[in-house]
Design a protein around this motif. Structure first.
Motif, PDB file in Angstrom:
ATOM      1  N   ALA A   1       0.820  -1.213   0.000  1.00  0.00           N
ATOM      2  CA  ALA A   1       0.000   0.000   0.000  1.00  0.00           C
ATOM      3  C   ALA A   1       0.853   1.261   0.000  1.00  0.00           C
ATOM      4  N   GLY A   2       2.075   1.177   0.535  1.00  0.00           N
ATOM      5  CA  GLY A   2       2.873   2.380   0.705  1.00  0.00           C
ATOM      6  C   GLY A   2       2.239   3.257   1.774  1.00  0.00           C
ATOM      7  N   SER A   3       2.657   4.514   1.820  1.00  0.00           N
ATOM      8  CA  SER A   3       2.097   5.449   2.794  1.00  0.00           C
ATOM      9  C   SER A   3       1.975   6.826   2.161  1.00  0.00           C
ATOM     10  N   GLY A   4       0.763   7.182   1.832  1.00  0.00           N
ATOM     11  CA  GLY A   4       0.516   8.483   1.222  1.00  0.00           C
ATOM     12  C   GLY A   4       1.295   8.656  -0.068  1.00  0.00           C
ATOM     13  N   THR A   5       1.762   9.875  -0.268  1.00  0.00           N
ATOM     14  CA  THR A   5       2.537  10.162  -1.476  1.00  0.00           C
ATOM     15  C   THR A   5       4.036  10.089  -1.228  1.00  0.00           C
ATOM     16  N   THR A   6       4.434   9.872   0.035  1.00  0.00           N
ATOM     17  CA  THR A   6       5.862   9.920   0.362  1.00  0.00           C
ATOM     18  C   THR A   6       6.556   8.570   0.374  1.00  0.00           C
ATOM     19  N   VAL A   7       5.809   7.491   0.616  1.00  0.00           N
ATOM     20  CA  VAL A   7       6.405   6.155   0.637  1.00  0.00           C
ATOM     21  C   VAL A   7       5.711   5.302  -0.419  1.00  0.00           C
TER      22      VAL A   7
END
Length: 162
Positions: free
Chosen positions: A140-146
């Motif tokens: 999923a990643g994290s937001g737009t930063t990860v």
């Protein structure tokens, strides 16, 4: 009636004397994660470490860590509150999160990689963690930063733990 009041007063006094050790807190609803990084993820981290001339200890879960300063005090557990200064980077060096003033977290609310590595350091200690995607933000990643499936590097200084 007096006996009932004495029993209730005793029960109240006993309940109010319970202590927190930092690893067990009454009402703690966090449970140890059984997630383990894949062999490919741990091999990638090992290759990254070798390429950069770094060494780190591998936890059974697949997170790698290097304790620079162990610190002292309680052993940090899932229900512990930790006040930390930290920098979070992707393996390409991009800083995606940072707090250099100190912020408090309950360890059980953080990603599994932190949960597995933080017990190796105490108040006043510093640790570097190399976290595979499955113990970080996953697909999923994290937001737009990860981005999804990111490998993470955290440098953490523990200012307090309780």
């Amino acid at each position: 009636m007096k006996k009932l009041l004495v029993v209730l007063a005793g029960a109240f006094a006993f309940a109010s004397c319970s202590k927190s050790t930092g690893t067990t807190v009454t009402g703690c609803n966090f449970y140890e994660s059984t997630t383990v990084a894949s062999a490919a993820e741990t091999a990638y981290i090992q290759s990254y470490l070798t390429t950069n001339g770094w060494t780190a200890t591998q936890h059974a879960s697949g997170v790698f860590y290097e304790v620079t300063t162990p610190g002292s005090g309680i052993t940090i557990g899932l229900c512990s509150t930790v006040t930390v200064k930290y920098t979070g980077k992707l393996f390409n060096g991009t800083i995606f999160d940072q707090n250099l003033f100190g912020t408090a977290f309950i360890l059980g609310n953080l990603i599994t990689g932190w949960q597995k590595a933080m017990p190796f350091v105490k108040k006043g200690g510093t640790i570097r963690m190399y976290i595979p995607p499955s113990l970080g933000y996953g697909s999923a990643g994290s937001g737009t930063t990860v981005p999804p499936n990111s490998y993470l590097l955290f440098d953490v200084q523990v200012m307090d733990a309780y």
